[in-house]
Enzyme design. Structure first.
Site, PDB file in Angstrom:
ATOM      1  N   SER A  57       0.828  -1.204   0.000  1.00  0.00           N
ATOM      2  CA  SER A  57       0.000   0.000   0.000  1.00  0.00           C
ATOM      3  C   SER A  57       0.862   1.254   0.000  1.00  0.00           C
ATOM      4  CB  SER A  57      -0.908   0.009   1.229  1.00  0.00           C
ATOM      5  OG  SER A  57      -1.577   1.250   1.347  1.00  0.00           O
ATOM      6  N   TYR A  69      -2.449   5.130  -4.447  1.00  0.00           N
ATOM      7  CA  TYR A  69      -3.580   6.055  -4.406  1.00  0.00           C
ATOM      8  C   TYR A  69      -3.128   7.374  -5.037  1.00  0.00           C
ATOM      9  CZ  TYR A  69      -6.174   3.149  -1.056  1.00  0.00           C
ATOM     10  OH  TYR A  69      -6.866   2.125  -0.446  1.00  0.00           O
ATOM     11  N   THR A 123      -5.731   1.649  -7.302  1.00  0.00           N
ATOM     12  CA  THR A 123      -7.043   1.390  -6.698  1.00  0.00           C
ATOM     13  C   THR A 123      -8.025   2.434  -7.210  1.00  0.00           C
ATOM     14  OG1 THR A 123      -6.096   0.390  -4.722  1.00  0.00           O
ATOM     15  CG2 THR A 123      -8.329   1.251  -4.537  1.00  0.00           C
ATOM     16  N   LYS A 154      -7.468  -2.223  -9.291  1.00  0.00           N
ATOM     17  CA  LYS A 154      -8.130  -2.827  -8.135  1.00  0.00           C
ATOM     18  C   LYS A 154      -9.404  -2.045  -7.811  1.00  0.00           C
ATOM     19  CE  LYS A 154      -7.384  -3.895  -3.231  1.00  0.00           C
ATOM     20  NZ  LYS A 154      -8.372  -2.953  -2.644  1.00  0.00           N
ATOM     21  N   HIS A 209     -13.447  -3.251  -1.951  1.00  0.00           N
ATOM     22  CA  HIS A 209     -12.639  -2.684  -0.866  1.00  0.00           C
ATOM     23  C   HIS A 209     -12.983  -3.340   0.472  1.00  0.00           C
ATOM     24  CE1 HIS A 209      -9.845   0.878  -0.931  1.00  0.00           C
ATOM     25  NE2 HIS A 209      -9.833   0.611   0.371  1.00  0.00           N
TER      26      HIS A 209
END
Length: 366
Positions: free
Chosen positions: A116, A139, A165, A218, A242
């Site tokens: 992440s 992100y 994502t 994603k 999610h």
């Protein structure tokens, strides 16, 4: 001090239920709420589990299953089983070693960690924690110059693939942590939400071209978007809501899987997350067309219970369960799994976020 061999064996976690119970003992209420909760009524999260519970096996018998091979390949990399560690923000909430611990567990066991962009340590430190292929999940939290800088760092560090994502155009209302006034680390320094809200397919094209890496999206939840992803040259379509933490009242991801598999027509790899709690869940998803599943909550529970060793034990137990499921279905390798081995059936009990287990502790420790 180390005890006898018999004592050490007794001390090892025997099931993932036990790991969850240990994690509950170690986590403060706010951290627990952040890990186990979802958005609003948590309907999407519950449907994730319900969708798995509705899939039943059609086992075949009198086949030689003395040797079971759970290995597979993903984007050209060997995996010991069809599983990824999903990207989780604020892993430092569960263990001070954070993403470095998850990466070491993935490397030792032989699966891929999707790192992440909103967890510690830095992407460079996480990469250095273990010499093993990793994917970086990004992100979009800045302008194009920020994106260029981040992609440059990802490539320089040597990540094997890039994941974007796409289901976070707006941050959701997650009521468990709201009620306890708990803010995860990722929410303590607010960023301009317009960056993620403005991402379009054109943005994805620009990022994909810039990165020049195997590319994952994603957060795909419909066949329509899966088909568009293929048109844009996406390598991995990741079926996800999610973990039920964004849009509430969506379908369970296993209910989305067939339309996505049909839409990509073999032109992209399919990954699925949401509600994976057993090795048998891995078999179900692969039988219905996924190349791999990803685990979020289980990873967090393992990390909270015992750091890298806790995550590794989660993986070991999942693999043990997968071997049992495959043997009892009459298959000996992952590539033998197909829709012929599953059917639809009603679950035996009302689903909830932990319905794979019967004896979970309460949400709160008195």
């Amino acid at each position: 001090p180390a005890g006898t061999e018999e004592e050490n064996v007794t001390m090892e976690f025997v099931s993932n239920e036990e790991i969850v119970q240990e994690a509950r003992k170690k986590l403060m209420q706010g951290a627990w709420d952040y890990l186990v909760g979802a958005s609003e009524s948590e309907t999407s999260m519950r449907r994730n589990r319900l969708a798995f519970d509705r899939v039943a096996f059609r086992p075949r018998v009198l086949r030689d299953t003395t040797s079971i091979d759970t290995s597979t390949s993903f984007l050209g990399h060997d995996l010991s089983m069809p599983l990824l560690l999903a990207p989780i923000g604020s892993l430092q909430t569960f263990n001070p070693e954070a993403g470095a611990a998850s990466t070491r567990a993935a490397a030792e066991f032989g699966v891929m960690h999707v790192v992440s962009s909103v967890t510690e340590p830095s992407l460079e430190e996480t990469m250095a924690a273990a010499d093993h292929p990793k994917t970086y999940q990004l992100y979009i939290r800045g302008d194009w110059d920020w994106i260029v800088e981040m992609i440059g760092r990802v490539k320089e560090a040597g990540y094997a693939a890039l994941c974007i994502t796409v289901d976070t155009a707006h941050y959701s209302r997650r009521e468990r942590p709201l009620l306890t006034r708990y803010a995860p680390f990722t929410r303590r320094s607010p960023v301009d939400p317009s960056h993620q809200a403005s991402v379009t397919w054109d943005t994805i094209d620009r990022i994909k071209d810039l990165a020049g890496l195997p590319f994952m999206l994603k957060g795909i939840a419909t066949g329509e978007d899966a088909a568009i992803a293929v048109e844009h040259g996406v390598d991995v379509v990741w079926v996800s809501n999610h973990g039920g933490r964004q849009l509430d009242h969506s379908e369970g991801t296993m209910d989305m899987l067939k339309q996505v598999v049909d839409a990509v027509e073999g032109k992209a790899t399919v990954v699925l997350d949401g509600g994976v709690q057993r090795g048998s869940d891995i078999a179900k998803a692969v039988a219905l067309g996924a190349t791999a599943v990803a685990i979020g909550k289980l990873q967090g529970w393992g990390l909270a219970a015992n750091g890298a060793e806790g995550v590794k034990r989660v993986l070991e137990i999942l693999q043990e369960e997968l071997v049992v499921a495959m043997a009892l279905m009459g298959v000996t390798s992952i590539d033998q799994l197909s829709p012929a081995y599953v059917t639809q059936a009603e679950p035996v009990a009302a689903p909830h976020e932990m319905s794979a287990w019967a004896n979970m502790p309460g949400d709160r420790i008195m």
